[in-house]
Design a protein around this motif. Structure first.
Motif, PDB file in Angstrom:
ATOM      1  N   ILE A   7       0.727  -1.307  -0.003  1.00  0.00           N
ATOM      2  CA  ILE A   7      -0.027   0.010  -0.038  1.00  0.00           C
ATOM      3  C   ILE A   7       0.712   1.126   0.006  1.00  0.00           C
ATOM      4  N   PRO A   8       1.825   1.283   0.876  1.00  0.00           N
ATOM      5  CA  PRO A   8       2.671   2.474   1.000  1.00  0.00           C
ATOM      6  C   PRO A   8       3.333   2.779  -0.367  1.00  0.00           C
ATOM      7  N   LEU A   9       3.858   1.649  -0.868  1.00  0.00           N
ATOM      8  CA  LEU A   9       4.767   1.558  -2.151  1.00  0.00           C
ATOM      9  C   LEU A   9       3.887   2.048  -3.431  1.00  0.00           C
ATOM     10  N   SER A  10       2.586   1.465  -3.298  1.00  0.00           N
ATOM     11  CA  SER A  10       1.671   1.993  -4.227  1.00  0.00           C
ATOM     12  C   SER A  10       1.290   3.446  -4.271  1.00  0.00           C
ATOM     13  N   GLY A  12       2.920   5.751  -2.734  1.00  0.00           N
ATOM     14  CA  GLY A  12       4.624   6.392  -3.459  1.00  0.00           C
ATOM     15  C   GLY A  12       4.356   6.528  -4.985  1.00  0.00           C
ATOM     16  N   ALA A  13       4.211   5.329  -5.710  1.00  0.00           N
ATOM     17  CA  ALA A  13       4.321   5.732  -7.030  1.00  0.00           C
ATOM     18  C   ALA A  13       3.178   6.204  -7.598  1.00  0.00           C
ATOM     19  N   VAL A  14       2.054   6.675  -6.986  1.00  0.00           N
ATOM     20  CA  VAL A  14       1.037   7.586  -7.598  1.00  0.00           C
ATOM     21  C   VAL A  14       1.369   8.823  -7.575  1.00  0.00           C
ATOM     22  N   LEU A  15       2.039   9.154  -6.302  1.00  0.00           N
ATOM     23  CA  LEU A  15       2.393  10.451  -5.816  1.00  0.00           C
ATOM     24  C   LEU A  15       3.520  10.771  -7.011  1.00  0.00           C
TER      25      LEU A  15
END
Length: 63
Positions: A7-10, A12-15
């Motif tokens: 979830i945090p990785l996803s 971060g990618a969206v950000l």
């Protein structure tokens, strides 16, 4: 457990993608085009020296 770390990785990618879309070079570009109309910046006038050089080059080309 793996889902919680994804979830945090996803997010971060969206950000990162969102921030990349806000690139300063992308701001102010033409988004709507009009067929047959140049919407870019106006061309500068060519100097007489440049025009003469172009005329000399074209006179060397064959018919």
């Amino acid at each position: 457990m793996a889902l919680k770390s994804l979830i945090p990785l996803s997010l971060g990618a969206v950000l990162m993608l969102g921030l990349a879309a806000c690139d300063e070079d992308e701001q102010g570009r033409i988004l709507r085009y009009e067929k047959g109309t140049y919407l870019g910046p106006t061309d500068t006038e060519l100097s007489e020296e440049t025009l003469e050089a172009l005329r000399a080059r074209t006179s060397l080309q064959g018919d």
